[in-house]
Design a protein around this motif. Sequence first.
Motif, short mmCIF file in Angstrom:
data_model
loop_
_atom_site.label_atom_id
_atom_site.label_comp_id
_atom_site.label_asym_id
_atom_site.label_seq_id
_atom_site.Cartn_x
_atom_site.Cartn_y
_atom_site.Cartn_z
N VAL A 1 33.98 92.01 -27.75
CA VAL A 1 33.03 90.98 -27.34
C VAL A 1 32.89 89.93 -28.45
O VAL A 1 32.90 88.72 -28.19
CB VAL A 1 31.64 91.61 -27.02
N PHE A 2 32.80 90.40 -29.69
CA PHE A 2 32.69 89.50 -30.83
C PHE A 2 33.93 88.60 -30.95
O PHE A 2 33.82 87.38 -31.07
CB PHE A 2 32.51 90.32 -32.12
N ASP A 3 35.10 89.23 -30.89
CA ASP A 3 36.35 88.47 -31.01
C ASP A 3 36.47 87.41 -29.92
O ASP A 3 36.91 86.29 -30.17
CB ASP A 3 37.57 89.41 -30.95
N ALA A 4 36.06 87.79 -28.70
CA ALA A 4 36.16 86.85 -27.57
C ALA A 4 35.23 85.67 -27.79
O ALA A 4 35.59 84.52 -27.52
CB ALA A 4 35.83 87.57 -26.27
N ALA A 5 34.03 85.95 -28.30
CA ALA A 5 33.06 84.87 -28.54
C ALA A 5 33.61 83.90 -29.59
O ALA A 5 33.53 82.68 -29.43
CB ALA A 5 31.72 85.44 -28.99
N VAL A 6 34.17 84.44 -30.67
CA VAL A 6 34.73 83.58 -31.72
C VAL A 6 35.91 82.77 -31.18
O VAL A 6 36.01 81.56 -31.41
CB VAL A 6 35.16 84.42 -32.96
N ALA A 7 36.77 83.45 -30.41
CA ALA A 7 37.94 82.78 -29.85
C ALA A 7 37.53 81.64 -28.91
O ALA A 7 38.18 80.59 -28.86
CB ALA A 7 38.82 83.78 -29.10
N ALA A 8 36.44 81.84 -28.17
CA ALA A 8 35.98 80.84 -27.21
C ALA A 8 35.13 79.76 -27.88
O ALA A 8 34.55 78.91 -27.21
CB ALA A 8 35.19 81.51 -26.10
N ASP A 9 35.04 79.83 -29.22
CA ASP A 9 34.26 78.85 -29.97
C ASP A 9 32.77 78.93 -29.65
O ASP A 9 32.04 77.94 -29.78
CB ASP A 9 34.75 77.42 -29.71
N GLU A 10 32.32 80.10 -29.21
CA GLU A 10 30.88 80.29 -29.03
C GLU A 10 30.29 80.63 -30.38
O GLU A 10 30.99 80.98 -31.32
CB GLU A 10 30.63 81.43 -28.04
N ARG A 11 28.96 80.53 -30.48
CA ARG A 11 28.30 80.87 -31.74
C ARG A 11 27.84 82.32 -31.73
O ARG A 11 27.41 82.83 -30.70
CB ARG A 11 27.10 79.95 -31.97
N ILE A 12 27.92 82.94 -32.88
CA ILE A 12 27.37 84.28 -33.07
C ILE A 12 25.93 84.11 -33.51
O ILE A 12 25.63 83.30 -34.40
CB ILE A 12 28.17 85.04 -34.16
#
Lengths: 344, 95
Positions: free
Chosen positions: A37-48
Amino acid sequence: MTAVTAGTAGSAGTAGGAGTIGAADAAAVEAAAHEAVFDAAVAADERIEPRDWMPEAYRASLVRQIAQHAHSEIIGMQPEANWITRAPSLRRKAILMAKVQDEAGHGLYLYSAAETLGTSRDELLDKLHSGRQKYSSIFNYPTLTWADVGAIGWLVDGAAITNQVPLCRCSYGPYARAMVRVCKEESFHQRQGYEALLALSNGTEAQHAMAQDAVNRWWWPSLMMFGPPDDESTHTAQAMAWKIKRHSNDELRQRFVDIAAPQADALGLTLPDPDLRWNEERGHYDFGPIDWTEFWDVLKGNGPCNDQRLSKRRQAHEDGAWVREAAAAHAEKHTGGNNGKAQA
Amino acid sequence: MTSDGWPLWEVFVRSRRGLSHTHAGSLHAPDAEMALRNARDLYTRRSEGVSIWVVPSAAITASSPDEKDPFFDPAADKPYRHPTFYEIPEGVKHL
């Protein structure tokens, strides 16, 4: 800086002590799911955001970087504050006070961002005071003349802006939001420095020489602010994969040189690098080799002002103890301790 | 005395009349009055606000950590809440 959750950051997804192989497997599966989930968020340029699951190494890397950044802002108040009482006019004095106050503000934005990762203000200050966390080496150089205030605004803040603008898109939300605020305020810092240098450069012969001397001393340390060359930078590759950093040290350094060189021409000052020249083919300025021995030496604590900066910082903290105590006693007396500590 | 004894406050700033307060950031302060003063110095140095709220962070109740969890599911399957869900004959105006 959604610090609401500072204390609970990272509680999600912590695998408990596995008593059996089955439990260990389940924990591993859960960790893998979180990581995906974390990797996908980073890949999609979403913010953590603070309460999201994140790899421990990501958290540690951010704490290190944001803490160092925050420490740099407040240590950076010292070299400039050195000239407040001796500013050449009331105008310059008011400007300098406003700028130094901004630096304190920037430190506070950044400490808040670091705290969302589960560290505390006290821990951060303690690590600064004991030398366990660093601040930018640039602030270990002295401000010998008034022109240094101008050179810091133009070059040091200019280099900082070059570094910070891409950080506004950093993958960690609270850090990115703090940087947006900082960047909005930095451009005043750079312009006031440039204007102060321009006044000196256009002034008497002695004033012009003072401006040139300051630029000569600050140019190379400013280039070192971008950190070691890419092939020697231990953190860059991972930080870029996590989208904490968006550009490498050398890319940002080149960008800064390209911006600063024509600005120096407009000031009527020269940059102390005989190899600096426009390269038509590359579309960039070429510049000479950086003395990395000096960089590592200052980083190790052997710069001209390392001891002075840290001891002054510790002293200021100790001198402020009675104010903190008085404020806490006042709050206790008037609210009976019922002031925002509801659940603490 | 350590700043650990100073609670964390969330700061909300109304940038001008007619707009709602929005979250600006957080700070530590011993009490509400100091939190307000510090918020003014920290978040409105350039006239960014005409009104400030400070709220003890500990007083905020937040939804669960994962912002995509089933808590928000009930909204996902109700497209009829959006005006674009409905088909209206061409040429009908002001609808």
